[in-house]
Enzyme design. Structure first.
Site, PDB file in Angstrom:
ATOM      1  N   TYR A  39       0.826  -1.210   0.000  1.00 47.64           N
ATOM      2  CA  TYR A  39       0.000   0.000   0.000  1.00 47.64           C
ATOM      3  C   TYR A  39       0.860   1.259   0.000  1.00 47.64           C
ATOM      4  CZ  TYR A  39      -3.934  -3.025   1.460  1.00 47.64           C
ATOM      5  OH  TYR A  39      -4.892  -4.000   1.558  1.00 47.64           O
ATOM      6  N   HIS A  97       0.250 -11.629   1.911  1.00 47.49           N
ATOM      7  CA  HIS A  97      -0.745 -10.879   1.151  1.00 47.49           C
ATOM      8  C   HIS A  97      -1.327 -11.688  -0.008  1.00 47.49           C
ATOM      9  CE1 HIS A  97      -1.850  -6.462   0.062  1.00 47.49           C
ATOM     10  NE2 HIS A  97      -2.860  -7.273  -0.122  1.00 47.49           N
TER      11      HIS A  97
END
Length: 267
Positions: A39, A97
């Site tokens: 991110y 992730h």
């Protein structure tokens, strides 16, 4: 501290926008913040956490290891870098992730590193994200039954991921649903608007309550104070059986997040 059932997601939030969203969320009462290495906002999340005033033990923080950091000797150093950015000695949950693209790194290899990170005290709990059933089985085999704290996956009325969810339930893996409002689609859904209105609530609150009542943690994101506050209020909404059944019927395999490097999904 257990993972709060409603958290604040920070996907697509960068710079001051990320700082402001987390700061406002903490002020409103959010005590679960979700970020990830990819991110690019861990430092901003850390800045907001440091300035937020809440005691460390009151805020549950999750981050996620990116695919470039799954190889031998890479995961733990990358997590230490995440901790530096977050200004924390330990996160509460660290997730893989995504599975390694094309199986370049074996599931057992990166899960073993994740388990080692827990042993070192860098993270209290470990989990997975975006894993189909075959990969979940390998992850369990690598770290042991009961060691995977959560599976974070795309869940909303249009993609309910029932097979994966059922498998996780069978193996005691809690569920966290991301993209719970289907990137705005749920907000404009006429059925969800009607169900929300029936309870004096919004379509978004109905969509969140639908997940919460199925014991799925949700992590919606917003940059607007009013939306952040309204999302918290979804915790108080109780849908009836008819509401739940009608929302269940919205399933249409409407997957939103489907990158080229992603695994083969379970239908």
């Amino acid at each position: 501290m257990k993972m709060p059932k409603l958290g604040l997601g920070t996907f697509r939030l960068t710079g001051q926008q990320a700082i402001d969203s987390v700061a406002t969320g903490l002020e409103l009462g959010y005590r679960h913040i979700d970020t990830a290495q990819i991110y690019g906002n861990e430092a901003e999340v850390g800045q907001a956490l440091a300035a937020g005033g809440a005691a460390r033990g009151e805020v549950y923080v999750t981050t996620k290891i990116w695919t470039a950091n799954l190889g031998a000797g890479r995961l733990i150093p990358s997590l230490r870098q995440s901790l530096d950015k977050l200004q924390l000695d330990q996160v509460d949950m660290t997730l893989i992730h995504w599975p390694s693209p094309n199986g370049e790194v074996a599931v057992a290899e990166y899960m073993a590193q994740l388990a080692e990170a827990k042993q070192l005290g860098l993270t209290r709990e470990i989990g997975i994200s975006n894993f189909p059933i075959g990969h979940i089985e390998q992850a369990i085999a690598a770290v042991g039954e009961g060691e995977i704290g959560t599976h974070q996956l795309e869940v909303h009325p249009y993609l309910q991921n029932l097979k994966v969810r059922a498998f996780c339930r069978e193996h005691g893996i809690a569920l966290t649903g991301y993209m719970p409002l289907a990137y705005g689609r749920a907000v404009n859904d006429e059925l969800l608007q009607r169900i929300g209105a029936k309870h004096g609530a919004s379509a978004a609150q109905a969509a969140l309550a639908w997940q919460l009542q199925q014991d799925i943690t949700v992590i919606p994101s917003s940059t607007k104070r009013a939306h952040l506050a309204a999302n918290l209020e979804a915790m108080k909404l109780r849908l009836d059986e008819d509401d739940m059944a009608r929302i269940n019927a919205l399933e249409c395999n409407g997957r939103i997040v489907d990158p080229d490097f992603g695994p083969a999904w379970d239908d």
